[in-house]
Design a protein around this motif. Structure first.
Motif, short mmCIF file in Angstrom:
data_model
loop_
_atom_site.label_atom_id
_atom_site.label_comp_id
_atom_site.label_asym_id
_atom_site.label_seq_id
_atom_site.Cartn_x
_atom_site.Cartn_y
_atom_site.Cartn_z
N VAL A 297 0.86 -1.19 0.00
CA VAL A 297 0.00 0.00 0.00
C VAL A 297 0.90 1.23 0.00
N PRO A 298 0.41 2.36 -0.53
CA PRO A 298 1.28 3.53 -0.69
C PRO A 298 1.86 4.04 0.63
N ALA A 299 3.12 4.49 0.55
CA ALA A 299 3.80 5.05 1.71
C ALA A 299 3.98 6.57 1.60
N GLY A 300 3.73 7.14 0.40
CA GLY A 300 3.83 8.59 0.25
C GLY A 300 5.23 9.15 0.34
N VAL B 199 4.88 -3.14 7.75
CA VAL B 199 6.23 -2.56 7.74
C VAL B 199 6.14 -1.28 6.93
N SER B 200 6.35 -0.15 7.58
CA SER B 200 6.09 1.15 6.93
C SER B 200 7.09 1.49 5.83
N GLY B 201 8.35 0.99 5.93
CA GLY B 201 9.39 1.59 5.11
C GLY B 201 9.50 3.06 5.49
N ASP B 202 10.04 3.89 4.61
CA ASP B 202 10.05 5.33 4.83
C ASP B 202 8.71 5.91 4.36
N TYR B 203 8.20 6.90 5.08
CA TYR B 203 6.92 7.47 4.68
C TYR B 203 6.80 8.93 5.10
N LYS B 204 5.92 9.62 4.40
CA LYS B 204 5.55 10.98 4.81
C LYS B 204 4.05 11.12 4.70
N ARG B 205 3.50 12.15 5.37
CA ARG B 205 2.07 12.34 5.41
C ARG B 205 1.62 13.58 4.66
N ARG B 206 2.55 14.36 4.11
CA ARG B 206 2.22 15.58 3.38
C ARG B 206 1.74 15.24 1.96
N PHE B 207 0.89 16.11 1.42
CA PHE B 207 0.44 15.95 0.03
C PHE B 207 1.62 16.12 -0.90
N ASP B 208 1.71 15.26 -1.89
CA ASP B 208 2.83 15.27 -2.83
C ASP B 208 2.31 14.79 -4.18
N ASP C 264 10.94 14.38 3.07
CA ASP C 264 10.14 13.26 2.54
C ASP C 264 9.86 12.23 3.63
N HIS C 265 10.07 12.62 4.89
CA HIS C 265 9.77 11.75 6.03
C HIS C 265 8.75 12.44 6.94
N ALA C 266 8.00 11.63 7.67
CA ALA C 266 7.06 12.16 8.65
C ALA C 266 7.82 12.87 9.77
N ASP C 267 7.26 14.00 10.25
CA ASP C 267 7.84 14.66 11.42
C ASP C 267 7.25 14.04 12.69
N TRP C 268 7.60 14.61 13.83
CA TRP C 268 7.16 14.03 15.11
C TRP C 268 5.63 13.94 15.21
N ASP C 269 4.95 15.04 14.92
CA ASP C 269 3.49 15.03 15.03
C ASP C 269 2.86 14.01 14.08
N GLU C 270 3.44 13.86 12.90
CA GLU C 270 2.89 12.92 11.92
C GLU C 270 3.18 11.47 12.30
N LEU C 271 4.32 11.22 12.93
CA LEU C 271 4.59 9.88 13.46
C LEU C 271 3.57 9.51 14.52
N VAL C 272 3.31 10.45 15.44
CA VAL C 272 2.33 10.22 16.51
C VAL C 272 0.93 10.03 15.92
N GLN C 273 0.58 10.87 14.95
CA GLN C 273 -0.71 10.74 14.27
C GLN C 273 -0.87 9.36 13.65
#
Length: 328
Positions: free
Chosen positions: A84-87, A106-115, A275-284
């Motif tokens: 599934v997409p990791a963004g 297994v997340s791999g690397d991911y981000k939560r921002r629109f791209d 291109d990685h989640a920040d602290w708030d996005e990891l917690v989210q």
């Protein structure tokens, strides 16, 4: 699942996820070199990741490869596998594993921002979530992306006679910066260091529009006056850059939040674009996947483990060696 010298081993399926050494069977989350290693006998990944691996690794991309589309399920041994997409970048995926009534992601690397350059992250509820934590400290809270692009455009407007050279990783960051510039209305040609051109062409072959791009390393000095140039971080100060007119040196990275890093690299214009989640996005993300057990890897593990434990989640640090943001 076991942590082995080769990496994360899925025993009921007989395969590894993002192995660090050549193995018989590998599932690869994305094309960055710390996750997509050469020499595996069999590689399973998305079409985008396999294309990136073939371009970067040639025959080392895998003796045999198999494409798995997002959402498609396949059985490997006793394990059902989905991607599934990791963004994170083009083709990046989370690996969803199901076995004996248990689901592990297994997340791999991911981000939560629109791209616009890759498919957006999809949270998957699970029993165990194995998450990256590159920016797993509360100090890392990334500002809005377009605000950072506005800083770059403002600098271009007040220093129209100066070239602006932006350090950006070849895979993912370069194309994202270009896409953000286009979204902000910048329609002039963007010049590229030669090392960035192949991946940009690959992105365009997957339907990602980047606008007019020109090679910087053969452009006339007068042509680059007042121009916007993208280059790998390590090439910003190379000999080819002498043709740039009084360049403003910028760097696009989540690490630009750390002022000392910017100063050490001689960066005049730090752009906090990650291109990685920040602290708030990891917690989210932990909230959204609602996993009662979390494994944290390749990053600032201790703080996120502590946070998860305080929330009543069973958490552990995997301490896998060999993963980092490419080019960091």
């Amino acid at each position: 699942m076991k942590v082995c010298p080769e990496g994360l081993y899925v025993e009921p399926g007989g395969f590894y996820v993002d192995p660090l050494r050549p193995v018989e069977r590998a599932v690869v989350t994305h094309g960055h070199s710390d996750h997509a290693r050469p020499g595996h006998a069999h590689v399973l990944a998305t079409a985008g990741t396999l294309a990136i691996m073939r371009q970067r690794l040639g025959e080392g991309a895998g003796a045999a490869t198999q494409t798995l589309d997002y959402g498609e399920a396949i059985r490997i041994g006793d394990v059902t596998v989905r991607l599934v997409p990791a963004g994170h970048v083009l083709g990046s995926a989370q690996v969803v594993l199901e076995h004996a009534g248990t689901r592990v992601v297994v997340s791999g690397d991911y981000k939560r921002r629109f791209d616009r350059t890759c498919a957006p992250f999809e949270p998957v509820p699970c029993d165990v979530f194995i998450t990256e934590a590159t920016f797993g400290l509360p100090v890392f809270r990334h500002p809005p992306d377009l605000g950072e692009i506005d800083k770059l455009l403002h600098s271009l407007s007040i220093f129209p006679e100066r070239s602006h050279v932006v350090g950006a990783y070849a895979l993912g960051k370069c194309q994202r910066v270009i896409s953000l510039l286009r979204a902000a209305g910048y329609d002039r040609p963007i010049y590229l260091h030669g090392a960035l051109e192949p991946i940009c062409k690959l992105y365009e072959s997957f339907g990602v529009p980047l606008g007019e791009l020109r090679p910087a390393t053969v452009a006339a000095k007068e042509e680059l006056k007042g121009a916007l140039v993208l280059a790998p971080p390590g090439a910003v100060a190379d000999r080819w850059a002498r043709r740039l007119t009084d360049p403003v040196v910028a760097m696009a990275s989540g690490w630009m939040r750390v002022r000392q890093r910017a100063r050490q690299r001689g960066v005049e214009l730090p752009l906090v674009i990650s291109d990685h989640a920040d602290w708030d996005e990891l917690v989210q993300t932990l909230d959204e996947v609602a996993a009662p057990e979390v494994w944290v890897t390749h990053g600032r593990e201790e703080a996120l483990v502590h946070h998860a434990t305080q929330r009543g989640i069973r958490a552990r640090a995997l301490a896998l060696v060999g993963f980092e943001e490419e080019g960091a």
